[in-house]
Scaffold this motif. Structure first.
Motif, PDB file in Angstrom:
ATOM      1  N   LEU A 144      -3.807  -5.072  -1.155  1.00 28.75           N
ATOM      2  CA  LEU A 144      -4.001  -6.399  -1.734  1.00 28.75           C
ATOM      3  C   LEU A 144      -3.971  -6.246  -3.251  1.00 28.75           C
ATOM      4  O   LEU A 144      -4.919  -5.748  -3.855  1.00 28.75           O
ATOM      5  CB  LEU A 144      -5.330  -7.016  -1.279  1.00 28.75           C
ATOM      6  N   ASN A 145      -2.857  -6.685  -3.840  1.00 26.56           N
ATOM      7  CA  ASN A 145      -2.663  -6.561  -5.282  1.00 26.56           C
ATOM      8  C   ASN A 145      -3.007  -7.911  -5.918  1.00 26.56           C
ATOM      9  O   ASN A 145      -2.336  -8.905  -5.658  1.00 26.56           O
ATOM     10  CB  ASN A 145      -1.210  -6.197  -5.575  1.00 26.56           C
ATOM     11  N   PRO A 146      -4.056  -7.989  -6.727  1.00 25.70           N
ATOM     12  CA  PRO A 146      -4.496  -9.288  -7.245  1.00 25.70           C
ATOM     13  C   PRO A 146      -3.457  -9.951  -8.139  1.00 25.70           C
ATOM     14  O   PRO A 146      -2.824  -9.302  -8.967  1.00 25.70           O
ATOM     15  CB  PRO A 146      -5.769  -8.950  -8.033  1.00 25.70           C
ATOM     16  N   LEU A 147      -3.301 -11.257  -7.946  1.00 28.96           N
ATOM     17  CA  LEU A 147      -2.393 -12.038  -8.783  1.00 28.96           C
ATOM     18  C   LEU A 147      -3.072 -12.519 -10.060  1.00 28.96           C
ATOM     19  O   LEU A 147      -2.417 -12.991 -10.981  1.00 28.96           O
ATOM     20  CB  LEU A 147      -1.876 -13.247  -7.991  1.00 28.96           C
TER      21      LEU A 147
ATOM     22  N   ARG B  33      -4.309 -15.623  -3.730  1.00 30.32           N
ATOM     23  CA  ARG B  33      -4.951 -14.817  -4.785  1.00 30.32           C
ATOM     24  C   ARG B  33      -4.380 -13.407  -4.883  1.00 30.32           C
ATOM     25  O   ARG B  33      -4.565 -12.739  -5.903  1.00 30.32           O
ATOM     26  CB  ARG B  33      -6.461 -14.725  -4.534  1.00 30.32           C
ATOM     27  N   TYR B  34      -3.716 -12.966  -3.801  1.00 34.64           N
ATOM     28  CA  TYR B  34      -3.222 -11.596  -3.744  1.00 34.64           C
ATOM     29  C   TYR B  34      -1.774 -11.533  -3.275  1.00 34.64           C
ATOM     30  O   TYR B  34      -1.342 -12.364  -2.473  1.00 34.64           O
ATOM     31  CB  TYR B  34      -4.065 -10.760  -2.763  1.00 34.64           C
ATOM     32  N   GLN B  35      -1.070 -10.536  -3.774  1.00 33.93           N
ATOM     33  CA  GLN B  35       0.197 -10.147  -3.162  1.00 33.93           C
ATOM     34  C   GLN B  35      -0.157  -9.163  -2.049  1.00 33.93           C
ATOM     35  O   GLN B  35      -0.700  -8.091  -2.299  1.00 33.93           O
ATOM     36  CB  GLN B  35       1.117  -9.490  -4.187  1.00 33.93           C
ATOM     37  N   ILE B  36       0.150  -9.528  -0.820  1.00 39.19           N
ATOM     38  CA  ILE B  36      -0.223  -8.717   0.336  1.00 39.19           C
ATOM     39  C   ILE B  36       0.971  -7.868   0.727  1.00 39.19           C
ATOM     40  O   ILE B  36       2.033  -8.391   1.067  1.00 39.19           O
ATOM     41  CB  ILE B  36      -0.676  -9.605   1.508  1.00 39.19           C
ATOM     42  N   ARG B  37       0.811  -6.555   0.677  1.00 41.49           N
ATOM     43  CA  ARG B  37       1.915  -5.636   0.964  1.00 41.49           C
ATOM     44  C   ARG B  37       1.518  -4.729   2.123  1.00 41.49           C
ATOM     45  O   ARG B  37       0.356  -4.331   2.244  1.00 41.49           O
ATOM     46  CB  ARG B  37       2.266  -4.815  -0.279  1.00 41.49           C
ATOM     47  N   SER B  38       2.506  -4.392   2.946  1.00 46.28           N
ATOM     48  CA  SER B  38       2.242  -3.615   4.155  1.00 46.28           C
ATOM     49  C   SER B  38       3.227  -2.452   4.261  1.00 46.28           C
ATOM     50  O   SER B  38       4.432  -2.632   4.042  1.00 46.28           O
ATOM     51  CB  SER B  38       2.364  -4.526   5.381  1.00 46.28           C
ATOM     52  N   ASN B  39       2.691  -1.267   4.612  1.00 42.22           N
ATOM     53  CA  ASN B  39       3.546  -0.094   4.866  1.00 42.22           C
ATOM     54  C   ASN B  39       4.502   0.198   3.708  1.00 42.22           C
ATOM     55  O   ASN B  39       5.697   0.398   3.915  1.00 42.22           O
ATOM     56  CB  ASN B  39       4.348  -0.282   6.164  1.00 42.22           C
ATOM     57  N   ARG B  40       3.996   0.235   2.492  1.00 40.09           N
ATOM     58  CA  ARG B  40       4.836   0.514   1.325  1.00 40.09           C
ATOM     59  C   ARG B  40       4.475   1.866   0.712  1.00 40.09           C
ATOM     60  O   ARG B  40       3.349   2.346   0.825  1.00 40.09           O
ATOM     61  CB  ARG B  40       4.659  -0.589   0.276  1.00 40.09           C
ATOM     62  N   GLU B  41       5.449   2.452   0.029  1.00 42.49           N
ATOM     63  CA  GLU B  41       5.252   3.732  -0.646  1.00 42.49           C
ATOM     64  C   GLU B  41       4.333   3.561  -1.865  1.00 42.49           C
ATOM     65  O   GLU B  41       4.507   2.653  -2.658  1.00 42.49           O
ATOM     66  CB  GLU B  41       6.595   4.293  -1.113  1.00 42.49           C
ATOM     67  N   SER B  42       3.390   4.482  -1.971  1.00 41.97           N
ATOM     68  CA  SER B  42       2.565   4.573  -3.176  1.00 41.97           C
ATOM     69  C   SER B  42       1.929   5.953  -3.183  1.00 41.97           C
ATOM     70  O   SER B  42       1.400   6.406  -2.161  1.00 41.97           O
ATOM     71  CB  SER B  42       1.485   3.490  -3.189  1.00 41.97           C
TER      72      SER B  42
END
Length: 547
Positions: free
Chosen positions: A478-481, A460-469
């Protein structure tokens, strides 16, 4: 579709067949004495080796009929003149999966015996002497001892050469299956010693050998299985040679979908079963593609059930916190840069945990995203999980092996509902039951733990770790798909100091999300609402704050 069909004649006459006969052309262009093809399981190795056998083997049947409508027959007489001209020894070890060395040897002896019996023309051969026929009968009768069996290839190739007046071709399919079984069942030294002598007699300095072919998952070179064999040409998943002959290319998949009038399913089949890269060729998992077509194009993890995933289980059981975090990053769709040793051996999983990515790559659990060749003949590679199907394997194995499955589901329900108190209680109960008091030494441990627990949300989510924002790097996003469901941002804090207030530390984590504007990427993507979660850890205690 030819599900489970590894007989070339049957596959080409009764089923949809993807033409791989140009493999024979590429081989005859170079004619290495012994060729080793290493590929993951269920990528067509056995069917291709049976194709090679049928093409080259001299029999009473006119087997050219199986090739006259194939691509190899259009290549001309330089290639077709080899058809049906050689005696062939063919053994497949794909089903040698016994629990003890005694049972394994009995099965190997039976397979060797059956191959002698398949060449029953030797029994009445006028070219063989009495002693040679005694040798034949001893090995055909299934009464041979271990030394006799170790010489099986050497003896049978000699007898066939004398009978036909032509050196023979030796084909050994899935040569390393019993070696892998020996590693898992604690008879590794015995099977390695047997195989070393068995292959040496048949493939090294054998005057009765025309060509040899072997297939397997690993190249077990460091155990001297192929000691002194300077006539061996290895073709691994990182090599360009033969890259398109094991598995399906995009063009072949499109042809299959067109034939079955399912062209609209191409993107779905790509996301589930594409993603492999052999040499410079994009490859689909053939087992999964044909099962997907047969199963009315309903996507499932078909490859997962075709064999043991013990390699992943063993890796998880012996992994360091750094390796565990790496596996969780892979599951979240990230790449890892790692050294790849193409001659890795099974015991190195326990002795050297950093070989795990080499195992996972050659066994089909990873794909190569980028290659950086090294001077020692090995490679630095960016590796990632190939597709949704393999992500399912990781998810199942990681959660099951660490007893996290039901707990992970409950934790993710608490995350999804934004219930901070419930999440805090579940996390503390999970840590009490599953982690050591020595584990929580730093924030990275808890970061890896949370990545693993979030993994079940991957569909359900694109799970991203330690990224710039925004103005810094978030811990987990957790970026919803799917539109309409909330996005999540996590920030973690850790302390070993008993005097630090965890409530205040969790508030600091939550405040950092706002100060650093970590929600910038989600907002720019139109995600609403965005739930922010700050968690402070100390030992097996956690405080969760939500905004």
């Amino acid at each position: 579709m030819p599900i489970g069909i590894s007989d070339f004649k049957t596959a080409t006459t009764s089923y949809y067949y993807v033409d791989k006969t140009l493999l024979i052309r590429d081989f005859l262009d170079t004619k290495p004495m012994v060729s080793l093809f290493t590929r993951p399981r269920r990528f067509g190795k056995t069917l291709n080796m049976d194709m090679v056998r049928v093409f080259f083997e001299k029999t009473q049947e006119d087997t050219s009929i199986y090739f006259k409508d194939k691509q190899i027959w259009q290549c001309g007489s330089d290639y077709t003149r080899h058809q049906g001209k050689y005696p062939v020894i063919f053994l497949t070890f794909k089903d040698v999966k016994c629990l003890t060395w005694q049972e394994t040897f009995q099965k190997l002896r039976k397979l060797i015996s059956l191959e002698f019996i398949r060449h029953s023309e030797l029994e009445e051969s006028t070219a063989l002497g009495i002693y040679e026929k005694e040798q034949y009968h001893r090995l055909a009768s299934d009464n041979a001892n271990e030394v006799d069996c170790q010489m099986g290839l050497q003896i049978l190739s000699l007898l066939l050469h004398k009978h036909y007046g032509q050196e023979c071709i030796i084909i050994i399919d899935e040569y390393d299956t019993p070696i892998q079984q020996g590693h898992h069942c604690n008879f590794y030294p015995e099977i390695v010693n047997f195989m070393r002598n068995f292959f040496s007699g048949g493939l090294k300095d054998n005057p009765h050998l025309a060509f040899g072919f072997l297939t397997g998952i690993l190249r077990v070179a460091k155990e001297s299985i192929f000691s002194g064999m300077n006539n061996l040409k290895t073709n691994s998943i990182l090599d360009d040679s033969y890259s398109e002959y094991f598995g399906f290319t995009p063009e072949e998949v499109k042809e299959i979908l067109h034939y079955y009038e399912k062209e609209d399913k191409y993107q779905e089949i790509c996301s589930w079963y594409d993603g492999y890269r052999f040499g410079n060729t994009e490859i689909f998992n053939p087992w999964s593609v044909i099962n997907y077509i047969t199963d009315q194009c309903f996507p499932k993890a078909f490859w997962q059930s075709t064999g043991s995933n013990e390699i992943i289980g063993e890796i998880i059981a012996t992994s360091t916190p750094e390796i565990t975090e790496g596996l969780h990053k892979l599951l979240c769709g990230e790449k890892i840069t790692t050294y790849i040793d193409t001659s890795v051996i099974y015991p190195e999983i326990q002795n050297n945990p950093y070989t795990i990515y080499s195992f996972l790559l050659v066994a089909g659990y990873l794909k190569v995203a980028e290659i950086y060749p090294q001077n020692d003949g090995n490679f630095m590679c960016d590796v990632a999980i190939p597709n949704k199907e393999i992500a399912c394997v990781y998810e199942k194995e990681i959660l099951n092996r660490t007893n996290q499955n039901s707990v992970a589901i409950s934790i993710n329900q608490a995350i999804f509902s934004g219930n901070a108190k419930k999440l805090q209680s579940l996390l503390e109960n999970f840590m009490l039951q599953s982690i050591s008091s020595m584990d929580g030494a730093n924030e990275s441990f808890y970061h890896g733990m949370m990545l693993g627990l979030c993994a079940i949300l991957g569909n359900r989510y694109q799970i991203r770790s330690n990224r710039e924002s925004g103005l810094g790097r978030f811990d987990i996003q957790l970026n919803p798909l799917v539109k309409g469901i909330p996005g999540f941002l996590f920030e973690f804090k850790h302390t070993n100091d008993d005097h630090v207030d965890l409530e205040a530390l969790a508030d600091r984590a939550l405040q950092q999300i706002d100060v650093k504007k970590y929600d910038t990427e989600l907002r720019d993507a139109g995600v609403r609402p965005i739930i922010k979660i700050g968690i402070a850890f100390r030992g097996k205690t956690a405080v969760v704050k939500r905004k």
